[in-house]
Design an enzyme around this catalytic site. Structure first.
Site, mmCIF file in Angstrom:
data_model
loop_
_atom_site.group_PDB
_atom_site.id
_atom_site.type_symbol
_atom_site.label_atom_id
_atom_site.label_comp_id
_atom_site.label_asym_id
_atom_site.label_seq_id
_atom_site.Cartn_x
_atom_site.Cartn_y
_atom_site.Cartn_z
ATOM 1 N N HIS A 28 6.175 -2.870 -13.451
ATOM 2 C CA HIS A 28 4.983 -2.079 -13.767
ATOM 3 C C HIS A 28 5.034 -1.646 -15.230
ATOM 4 C CE1 HIS A 28 1.674 0.635 -12.170
ATOM 5 N NE2 HIS A 28 1.860 1.118 -13.391
ATOM 6 N N HIS A 30 2.410 -1.675 -18.594
ATOM 7 C CA HIS A 30 1.134 -1.986 -19.241
ATOM 8 C C HIS A 30 1.412 -2.554 -20.624
ATOM 9 C CE1 HIS A 30 -1.490 -0.093 -16.224
ATOM 10 N NE2 HIS A 30 -0.455 0.705 -16.032
ATOM 11 N N GLU A 211 -1.404 7.589 -7.438
ATOM 12 C CA GLU A 211 -0.814 8.271 -8.583
ATOM 13 C C GLU A 211 -1.443 9.657 -8.693
ATOM 14 O OE1 GLU A 211 -0.148 7.706 -13.419
ATOM 15 O OE2 GLU A 211 -1.700 6.550 -12.403
ATOM 16 N N ASP A 289 5.926 2.159 -16.857
ATOM 17 C CA ASP A 289 4.486 2.392 -16.983
ATOM 18 C C ASP A 289 4.009 2.148 -18.418
ATOM 19 O OD1 ASP A 289 1.979 2.948 -15.995
ATOM 20 O OD2 ASP A 289 2.292 5.087 -15.714
#
Length: 344
Positions: A28, A30, A211, A289
Site C-alpha cells: 500500500h 501511493h 480508514e 501509505d
C-alpha cells in the site's frame, strides 16, 4: 513461537536493529504520495511553479487534516507534468524503498494524474514509469508493480476512464485496480461498473475502506465490489462480525499504522487494532501509505510495531509471507521475492 499473551514490547537495541534490517514486502504505497518533498520542491523550482504554501519552514509537507492533505497532495502532484517527471519520481520513490529494505512493492497509480485519463497519454506515462522501475530493480534490487486507482471524490464517471486505462494496459507489470480518495463521498457500489471492467480484464482488486468510515464501509467494499484486499480496513475492528467475515473470507488488509496514528484515526500506536486483528485471524500486512507526508518509513513501521506489541522476527516473517501471498504479481515474481525473504 511465543504464546501471544507472553509478548512484551521489544526494547533490546540489537534485536530492534535486526528487525529494522529485515527484507520487506509493501502493498500500500501511493506513487505520488511517496515523493520526497525535496524532489517536489526541486521540480517546482525547475518549472517556475509556486507551491511554497504546501511546505513547512523545515521543508516538510504542511497540512491541517486529512482533507487538507488531499489538497496538498494534489498541489504537489500538479508539478508532475510529463512522463519523464514520473520516471524521475519512480527512481526517487524506489531509492527510499531500497534504503528501507523493501524487496517488493505495489504502488497505486492514477491515470487522472498521468495524462488526465486519456488512454494514449496514459500508455506513455506507464511506459516511462515501468522503464524506471525495471532500471531500479536491476540497480537497487527492489521489484515494483502497478495498481491503477480511480479517485473516489472525482466520481464514478472518471473512475470508468481510469478502469478503461487499467483494462487496456493490464499485464505482467500493471497487475491490479483499486480506489483511493475521500471515503466520505459516495458509496463503494457507485464504482461497481469500473471494478467489473477491471476484473474482466484479469486485474486483481483492492479498495480503500475503513480508514475513516466504520465497519459497514468495509463490508460494502467486500460485498459490493468483490475485492480480495482492503486498503486500511482497520475501522472494521469495533464490529467483530465484520472482523470475522474478513478472516473467514481470507480478505487481506493493507494496514498503514503510522499513517493512521499521524492522521489521528488512533491516538497512539498502542491503541491501533492491527495486533487484535491479527490475533483474530485477519490477514494483516504493513505499509507506509504516503511516507514523506506522514513522516514514516517501512523501517519505522517495523520498529514501532516491535516496541508497541512485541512483534519479533517470527511475526514479521509471517507478515511478509502474508503480504507476498496477497501480492497481485505472477507466480515467477513471487518465487523470486520469496528467495530474498528466505535468505534473511
Amino acid at each position: 513461537m511465543k504464546d501471544e499473551d507472553e509478548r512484551r514490547p521489544i526494547t533490546d537495541e540489537e534485536q530492534l536493529d535486526r528487525i529494522a534490517r529485515l527484507p520487506k514486502v509493501e502493498l500500500h504505497l501511493h506513487f505520488e504520495g511517496g515523493a520526497p518533498p525535496a524532489f517536489i520542491r526541486g521540480l517546482a523550482k525547475q518549472k517556475k511553479v509556486d507551491i511554497a504554501r504546501i511546505f513547512n519552514e523545515d521543508g516538510s509537507y504542511a497540512y491541517r487534516d486529512f482533507w487538507h492533505f488531499l489538497e496538498v497532495y494534489e498541489a504537489a502532484t500538479s508539478v508532475l507534468k510529463t512522463p519523464e517527471d514520473f520516471a524521475r519520481l519512480c527512481t526517487a520513490v524506489l531509492e527510499e524503498s531500497a534504503k528501507n529494505g523493501v524487496v517488493y512493492s505495489e504502488t497505486f497509480l492514477s491515470p487522472d494524474f498521468c495524462g488526465g485519463g486519456d488512454l494514449g497519454a496514459w500508455r506513455e506515462y506507464l511506459q516511462a514509469i515501468r522503464e524506471a522501475a525495471e532500471a531500479a530493480e536491476r540497480d537497487m534490487g527492489v521489484t515494483l508493480r502497478g495498481v491503477v486507482t480511480c479517485i473516489r471524490h472525482f466520481g464514478p464517471e472518471k473512475a470508468k476512464r481510469a478502469a478503461l486505462c487499467a483494462a487496456e494496459t493490464a499485464g505482467d507489470w500493471l497487475v491490479g485496480f483499486g480506489m483511493a480518495g475521500d471515503e466520505k463521498q459516495g458509496k463503494q457500489r457507485d464504482f461497481a461498473y469500473s471494478f467489473d471492467m477491471a476484473r474482466e480484464a484479469g486485474l486483481r482488486l483492492t479498495s480503500h475502506a475503513g480508514e475513516w468510515n466504520g465497519p459497514q464501509e468495509v463490508r460494502e467494499a467486500v460485498e459490493d465490489l468483490r475485492v480480495e484486499r482492503i486498503g486500511h480496513g482497520v475501522r472494521a475492528a469495533p464490529d467483530l462480525a465484520v472482523v470475522d467475515m474478513l478472516a473467514e473470507r481470507g480478505i487481506t488488509l493493507e494496514v498503514c499504522p503510522g499513517s493512521n496514528v499521524f492522521l489521528g484515526v488512533y491516538p497512539a500506536l498502542r491503541a491501533h487494532p492491527i495486533d487484535m486483528l491479527r490475533k483474530r485471524g485477519v490477514k494483516v500486512t504493513v505499509s507506509t501509505d504516503d511516507p514523506p507526508f506522514f513522516h514514516t518509513s517501512m523501517r519505522q513501521e517495523y520498529l514501532g510495531l516491535a516496541r508497541a506489541f512485541g512483534w519479533d522476527e517470527e511475526i514479521f516473517a509471517e507478515i511478509n509471507r502474508t503480504a507476498l501471498d496477497a501480492a497481485f504479481c505472477d507466480a515467477a515474481t513471487k518465487e523470486a521475492v520469496l528467495k530474498k525473504l528466505e535468505q534473511a
